[in-house]
Design an enzyme around this catalytic site. Structure first.
Site, mmCIF file in Angstrom:
data_model
loop_
_atom_site.group_PDB
_atom_site.id
_atom_site.type_symbol
_atom_site.label_atom_id
_atom_site.label_comp_id
_atom_site.label_asym_id
_atom_site.label_seq_id
_atom_site.Cartn_x
_atom_site.Cartn_y
_atom_site.Cartn_z
ATOM 1 N N LYS A 169 -13.728 12.944 -8.532
ATOM 2 C CA LYS A 169 -12.840 12.807 -9.907
ATOM 3 C C LYS A 169 -13.688 13.373 -11.152
ATOM 4 O O LYS A 169 -14.794 13.769 -11.037
ATOM 5 C CB LYS A 169 -12.840 11.575 -10.440
ATOM 6 C CG LYS A 169 -12.441 10.479 -11.556
ATOM 7 C CD LYS A 169 -11.962 9.524 -11.741
ATOM 8 C CE LYS A 169 -11.102 8.516 -12.771
ATOM 9 N NZ LYS A 169 -10.681 7.177 -13.478
ATOM 10 N N SER A 203 -6.261 5.473 -14.065
ATOM 11 C CA SER A 203 -6.973 6.484 -14.486
ATOM 12 C C SER A 203 -6.587 7.478 -12.910
ATOM 13 O O SER A 203 -7.318 8.554 -13.437
ATOM 14 C CB SER A 203 -7.492 6.868 -15.506
ATOM 15 O OG SER A 203 -8.439 6.679 -14.693
ATOM 16 N N SER A 241 -8.538 0.986 -13.222
ATOM 17 C CA SER A 241 -8.399 2.956 -12.869
ATOM 18 C C SER A 241 -8.554 3.542 -11.046
ATOM 19 O O SER A 241 -7.859 4.413 -10.833
ATOM 20 C CB SER A 241 -8.724 3.346 -13.814
ATOM 21 O OG SER A 241 -8.491 3.342 -14.924
#
Lengths: 492, 95
Positions: free
Chosen positions: A78, A156, A180
């Site tokens: 990420k 997210s 998330s």
């Protein structure tokens, strides 16, 4: 025949160890898949050179024997994780051009274990969002579709979820502040673990809300989650909130055996207007755990309803403080100044230009709830409510409950754009996941079925602090019985 | 008490985010929607509840007070939008 990139971590590990395949072949299959998947916009900074170098080193290590389980496994990272010399901008314009001079503890650990990074993955800006639509790179598209409608992969960690679901990598790192990891995992038919607060070091992960943030694995199976979680976990002197307790061999203790254990079903998670498919999924999850020999009990977590409002005080408050560092002085974007602009103008213009709307909104809400005259009414009140939410869980665990079963999300993946203009509607996505962060508990989302439109749905299991091992057993019991093997039909 | 345009301007300034005058009414109405949502917290009786300070009971570690790194000024400055002669450069602060 599917390519090597469609393997799970455990399958690839077994084949790498006997020399049936090489990390280089596996890595090249993933890099090729990334190139073909531009339409998903999941990978925002591919790192093929680094991947080749790491794969070569992994192959040498594998040839020498005794390589750890993650050795030679291609993973996506990420964009929130600082990776040395590789763009790390939390999907924000304010960190444009930022290349860290250091490596986050999680990526260091993964690399020490021999993992291969194929690229940085898309996300909501500063992890603030539930749809990966607030990214400066543009939104990620879910590999799953409903007819011709493009759907969100959730957020997210939407880039991580889409990349794993579309076989662009074998596993990915995510971070979870209010859901998330678990919500995007549920939206894309993969497994995602939010570990106990303190299990995984936060050092080098760009901070959103420090008392809630935790990194975790996003994988194609529960076994893979166990393997990757172990590689990511452990005490780190550089994160004073990381726990100095031993990390179990999560794969070694994974049995899927839950006979005689007690699972709580919280009545407050039965929401009005919940789609029938979610209700049915929850019911089938209960049957699966009963079939596995667990006992179900009805429980009450009375403060569930106020968890989201508490979260939307605590998280923005911490974010407003954490994001104060983006001032155009030390890194990232700085506004072009007009003649006579002073340093305050520099701050205000830099932050106005660099932050997206949702980040600005949350920084300002956080500023407001911390400001003189409102601190007690909002921030302190929310911290007290948070203490009550945690106590709800402690009470049921004290009564003998070993884990709690809930739906992971209140719906399947929704169309891109659908909730973008209504922040509060977007926030409601996290209604089932956010309590876990507020209480610091481990949670896992495991794919368990499809809705009438053929979209994946996930179940969430919540465990006791530090009992990720037991939690993975519950998840495996579900995985074994759900028989979820569906994959998105390739359109990209 | 709803947030008006002046409150929104004040909060934006406290947060050091420039907001154009014509955008303030929309911002105030967004704040009101979010704060309205947060208002639900008032329903909870929190008398005699201690505010949470740490989600897991932990005693922060102590370490020896010694220098553990340093001498990397170049790396520290490497990402700066403006750096000269080993310093970050900003507009004039003191007249």
């Amino acid at each position: 025949m599917d390519g090597l990139n469609s393997l799970s971590i455990s399958e690839a590990r077994d084949r790498l160890r006997v020399g049936e395949i090489t990390s280089m072949e596996l890595t090249q299959a993933c890099l090729a898949a990334v190139e073909e998947a531009a339409a998903l916009n999941a990978v925002v900074h591919p790192t093929p050179d680094l991947a080749h170098e790491q794969a070569k080193a992994a192959d040498a290590r594998l040839a020498a024997g005794q390589a750890p389980a993650m050795c030679g496994i291609p993973v996506g990272i990420k964009d929130l994780f600082c990776t040395e010399g590789v763009p790390s901008q939390a999907a924000s314009g304010i960190l444009a051009g930022f290349k860290p001079a250091y490596e986050s503890t999680v990526t260091s650990r993964l690399f020490e274990a021999g993992a291969v990074m194929t690229g940085k993955l898309n996300m909501d800006e500063f992890a603030m969002g539930s749809s990966t639509e607030t990214s400066v790179y543009g939104n990620t598209v879910n590999p799953w579709k409903s007819g011709d409608t493009e759907l969100t992969p959730g957020g997210s960690s939407g880039g991580s979820a889409a990349a794993v679901a579309a076989d662009l990598c074998l596993g990915a790192t995510g971070t979870d502040t209010g859901g998330s990891i678990r919500q995007p995992a549920a939206f894309t038919g993969i497994t995602g673990v939010k570990p106990t607060y303190g299990r995984v070091s936060r050092w080098g992960i760009i901070a959103f809300a420090s008392s809630l943030d935790q990194a975790g694995p996003m994988t194609k199976s529960v076994r893979d989650a166990a393997i990757m979680l172990e590689a990511m976990s452990g005490h780190d002197p550089k994160d004073s909130t990381s726990a100095d307790i031993p990390v179990p061999n999560f794969e070694g203790i994974l049995t899927g055996e839950v006979r005689g254990k007690t699972v709580g079903i919280p009545k407050e998670y039965r929401m009005e207007g919940m789609p029938e498919a979610i209700d049915e999924l929850w019911a089938s999850g209960r049957s699966m755990l009963e079939d596995a020999g667990a006992t179900l009990v009805d429980i009450s977590l009375p403060h569930t309803k106020v968890a989201l409002p508490a979260y939307y005080v605590v998280a923005p408050a911490e974010a407003s403080s954490n994001l104060a560092r983006y001032d155009g002085v030390r890194y990232g974007h700085r506004a072009t100044l007009a003649q006579g602009d002073d340093i305050t103008a520099m701050y205000e213009r830099t932050r106005a230009e660099g932050f997206g709307d949702e980040v600005k909104r949350r920084v300002m809400i956080g500023t407001y709830v911390l400001s003189a005259g409102f601190y007690d009414a909002y921030y302190n009140h929310a911290r007290k409510v948070r203490a009550l939410i945690k106590k709800d869980f402690e009470d049921v665990f004290a009564e003998g409950v070993d884990a709690i079963l809930t739906p992971a999300t209140p719906s399947a993946a929704f169309p891109l754009g659908q909730k973008f203009d209504d922040p509060v509607q977007m926030y409601l996505n996290d209604v089932f996941t956010v309590t876990v962060n507020l209480a610091g508990l481990p949670g896992i989302s495991v794919p368990a079925g499809l809705d009438p439109d053929g979209l994946p749905l996930g179940l969430q299991l919540i465990g006791k602090p530090w009992e990720e091992g037991e939690l993975l057993d519950f998840a495996l019991a579900i995985e074994d019985r759900a028989g979820f093997v569906a994959k998105p039909k390739r359109w990209w | 008490m709803p947030i008006d345009r002046d409150d929104a301007r004040r909060v934006a300034h406290l947060a050091r985010i420039r907001v154009d005058e014509e955008d303030l009414p929309a911002l105030a109405s967004e704040f009101n929607a979010i704060l309205g949502f947060i208002e639900q917290l008032r329903e909870v009786d929190v008398r005699d509840v201690e505010p949470m300070t740490s989600v897991t009971p932990m005693r922060l570690k102590r370490r020896e007070d010694r220098i553990a790194g340093g001498g990397i000024a170049e790396k520290v400055l490497a990402n700066a939008p403006d750096a000269r002669e080993g310093y970050f450069v900003v507009p004039k602060v003191v007249e």
